[in-house]
Design a protein around this motif. Structure first.
Motif: not given
Lengths: 194, 195, 181
Positions: A137-140, A37-45, A47-55
């Motif tokens: 940072v930019f790569h992430s 579902k597009v909605e959960s895809a965006i939500g997951m995206g 969450a992953v963005t946040f984790v990727m940047l910080l991690a």
């Protein structure tokens, strides 16, 4: 090549030319699992963005200032994955408080971000490609955008496939992979961009 | 110890084709049969060590930190494999590249540790690991062979179809991985329906 | 209190793991370094076949950071070898470059790359790398896809990789010439 220009290229590279999912094969499990579902895809995206940047930032800093000077680079796999696991725990708590509905819809896929090869893969790639902190940072950002883009595209297509007449044996995963293959072909067209 | 624990991982509960775990390496390293086998064996080794270790310490690990502890155990064995391959098998290490450290996030390993090894004795845990590992290696080998033969005209580097065959390059590239896996899964579904 | 107990347990596990890995590293690190050294040696011999001896020089704060002086059996300097690592499609393309005392490329060898199999990965093939032998700086541009017309044929559908290698070799030669001035 100006600094800014190089950074833009890094993002474009990670989103289109070397898309994390369709080109580097990272993040396939959530890509297939959460893209219905597009909605959960965006939500997951998100969450992953946040984790990727910080991690990736945390991992880069730890590698540069602790592992490298102490010649402990062989510990990077353990250290990076522990950083990721802790950040995911943290993000889980934040989402639970901030948006209980998102928390419910992501369900078990939220803790599974820990085993998302895209996050660990990104942390390692930043080091292997010799990026400095800004480039990391930019790569992430680019990696996260590319991942989200691939998932949203996939979700859009699968939402339609659900209403289409798919042969029995192809239903579910097989047709998803075939669609992914077609998306991958499309993205290969970007290879000439840079 | 039941033999079923060994065989279930090969067909009925094949981690890649049925449980849909470990997809990233499956797609990424199967552009040749050799890489597929190499990755399969490396993963099986980590799976075996981790299942044994988790089965041994499952009792004394406090429930709340069990996942991080399992992760550390798995990451340790993965690093051992990483360093050993770099030292003793450099060409394979180079081909598999990024995906060797990524074995640590192969959901198969953490999945089996949590779902099976932590609750079963050592004997069954070993069989479970072997079964899943063999199943994984088989799936990778199938994918690797198909992609290498069609996409490169060779198998294990040996030319199979002669120089007249123009390799269908798509198969060793990214789309080929997705398409081949999708078709393989469809065929498995078909076979299961028939039986 | 419980969180602290859990934290300590985790820390102990990590310490045991770190210890185990330190032991493994002790065993494998010398082997890995030796592999790298041998690989480098072999690559240097390939790009400068007439050399019998290589002397490593550390170029403090300059480009390239390290290079090797190649000498023949009589001890005369016949050329230089250095590594270039330009950014390719999927990562750095580590290339060993050999030049003679006049600055002409004697040969190149790709040591590692993360390019697409069947396309950019073909850069390792002699069909591509042999092109660089005997080229001078002016010729180190791609025939079609570069601003300046050069003599290097790009690999079909792998322009990024071809451009990267050409750029890496050219800039490396330029840097060496600056060092030798």
């Amino acid at each position: 090549m100006s600094q800014a220009g190089e950074l833009i290229l890094i993002i474009i590279g990670a989103v289109f030319v070397n898309n994390f999912v369709l080109s580097r094969f990272l993040g396939i499990c959530p890509f297939v699992g959460v893209s219905k579902k597009v909605e959960s895809a965006i939500g997951m995206g998100m969450a992953v963005t946040f984790v990727m940047l910080l991690a990736s930032t945390a991992s880069w800093l730890i590698y540069e200032f602790i592992l490298l000077p102490l010649s402990l680079t062989y510990l990077r796999t353990i250290v990076f994955i522990l950083v990721i696991a802790s950040l995911v725990q943290f993000v889980e708590m934040v989402i639970q408080k901030a948006s209980p509905s998102l928390y419910k819809s992501l369900g078990v896929y939220l803790p599974l971000i820990t085993t998302n090869c895209a996050v660990l893969g990104l942390a390692i790639l930043n080091i292997d490609e010799g990026y400095n902190l800004i480039q990391t940072v930019f790569h992430s950002i680019g990696a996260a955008l590319g991942f989200t883009l691939a998932m949203v595209l996939m979700a859009g297509i699968r939402e339609r496939l659900d209403r289409a007449d798919v042969p029995e044996s192809l239903k579910g995963a097989p047709i998803a992979f075939i669609v992914a293959g077609l998306l991958a072909i499309a993205f290969m067209g970007f290879a000439g961009l840079l | 110890m039941s033999l079923n624990e060994l065989t279930k991982g090969i067909f009925k509960e094949n981690p890649v084709l049925r449980l849909m775990l470990g997809l990233c390496p499956t797609l990424a390293v199967t552009s040749s049969l050799e890489n597929g086998i190499g990755m399969g064996l490396a993963t099986t080794f980590v799976l075996l060590c981790s299942n044994i270790m988790v089965s041994l310490v499952g009792g004394i690990v406090p429930k709340k930190v069990r996942i991080p502890v399992y992760i550390v155990i798995i990451a340790t064995f993965v690093t051992v494999v990483d360093l050993s391959m770099a030292a003793y098998l450099p060409p394979l290490h180079k081909s598999l590249g990024l995906f060797i450290p990524l074995i640590v996030v192969n959901c198969i390993i953490l999945g089996r540790a949590e779902a099976f090894a932590s609750k079963n004795n050592i004997g069954n845990s070993i069989l479970d690991a072997l079964g899943m590992g063999i199943g994984f290696t088989l799936a990778l080998s199938m994918l690797g062979s198909i992609r290498e033969i069609l996409g490169n005209g060779t198998i294990l580097g040996i030319s199979l179809l002669g120089s007249a065959y123009k390799p269908f390059l798509l198969f060793v590239l990214q789309p080929g991985a997705f398409l081949t896996l999708g078709l393989l899964m469809a065929i498995m579904n078909r076979l299961e329906k028939k039986s | 209190m419980e969180t602290i107990k859990l934290g300590v347990f985790l820390m102990v596990v990590c310490l045991i793991a770190a210890f185990g890995l330190a032991m493994t590293n002790r065993v494998t690190e010398p082997l890995i370094q030796e592999q790298k050294r041998l690989e480098r040696m072999e690559a240097m011999k390939e790009v400068l076949p007439a050399a019998t001896e290589f002397e490593e020089v550390a170029n403090e704060g300059g480009e390239p950071a390290v290079y090797n002086i190649a000498k023949d059996a009589s001890g005369a300097v016949i050329g230089y070898a250095f590594e270039a690592a330009p950014k390719g499609y999927g990562g750095p393309v580590v290339t060993m470059v050999g030049i003679d005392t006049g600055g002409t490329v004697t040969g190149i060898k790709i040591l590692s790359l993360m390019e697409t199999p069947g396309l950019g990965a073909k850069a390792v093939e002699p069909k591509f790398t042999d092109q660089y032998s005997g080229k001078t700086i002016e010729q180190l541009y791609l025939k079609d896809k570069d601003l300046k017309k050069g003599d290097i044929d790009a690999i079909t559908a792998a322009t990024i990789t071809s451009k990267a290698v050409t750029l890496g070799v050219r800039e490396g030669v330029e840097a060496m010439q600056n060092v030798l001035k």
